[in-house]
Design a protein around this motif. Structure first.
Motif: not given
Length: 263
Positions: A90-106
């Protein structure tokens, strides 16, 4: 679309999406170039749909995770690209914490409400200095289609209490303010018209309505659905049908923002 979350996520037909709406990923090639993925980077593809852009990002040797709220999309993505990691999320309830260099969305964020929830989730998911690159429907998107749909329903004396547009189509100023309020450094923005050809010639607008307004149409009997679609086509033919080809009156917002190290 590569959409990520909507109350009607269970309605998404992955086969119809792949077969008739491949333009969604095809038109985003230069968005991936704007992302500029690098070998070894960890990237989150938010609203990955059936995985075509996730695979394009992965071809740079970045480590990509694709997420979508629709299990049908994730199942199709995993079949398409078995070597990539895909998850229902669920993109409105993301659970990741400082795991990604970039977030991409199209072609996703116009399906998510409230927008502040996804912005917070993206902020948390990014490492300090991480990049958020997105494109989605902006202010004025599909105005002609929505107007025609409203007119068609009213002309048939049908109940008007149904929601014709459950999307979020912001201006640059509106979305930029939300990003800056979260702490992002807003580095690039563009709002532009992109009339988009629809697949299947004469059936293009009908396919689009069934895919992206299917939940609304499903509240009517099948014969009434056919009448609504016919009336929408009749109204839009002078402006959105050219040389045997239907077009959607898309207007897109494209942004790049950085998780500011000073915050």
């Amino acid at each position: 679309m590569n959409r990520a979350i909507a109350s009607n996520s269970a309605q998404w037909d992955a086969e119809l999406y792949d077969n008739k709406h491949e333009f969604v990923s095809q038109l985003a090639t230069d968005l991936v170039e704007l992302l500029s993925p690098q070998p070894g980077e960890r990237i989150l593809d938010l609203g990955c749909g059936t995985g075509h852009l996730t695979d394009k990002i992965a071809s740079s040797q970045a480590e990509v995770v694709g997420i979508d709220s629709a299990a049908t999309m994730i199942e199709k993505a995993q079949r398409n690209y078995p070597n990539i990691r895909f998850e229902v999320a669920d993109a409105a309830n993301l659970v990741y914490t400082e795991q990604f260099d970039s977030v991409f969305s199209n072609a996703v964020l116009h399906w998510i409400k409230p927008p502040e929830a996804v912005i917070l989730g993206v902020w948390n998911a990014l490492k300090p200095g991480g990049k958020f690159v997105a494109e989605f429907g902006g202010k004025g998107n599909i105005n002609s289609i929505l107007t025609a749909l409203n007119n068609a329903i009213n002309s048939l004396d049908l109940s008007s209490d149904r929601e014709l547009n459950n999307n979020y189509f912001p201006s640059i100023a509106e979305y930029g303010t939300l990003l800056e309020n979260q702490g992002f450094k807003f580095t690039f923005a563009s709002l532009f018209d992109r009339p988009t050809p629809l697949a299947d010639a004469e059936a293009g607008m009908s396919n689009w309505l069934k895919m992206f307004r299917g939940q609304l149409l499903s509240t009517f009997a099948e014969n009434v659905q056919a009448e609504i679609i016919a009336k929408v086509e009749e109204q839009l033919r002078p402006s959105l049908y050219k040389n045997g080809q239907w077009f959607a009156d898309y207007r897109r917002i494209r942004i790049v923002a950085i998780k500011d190290l000073c915050i």
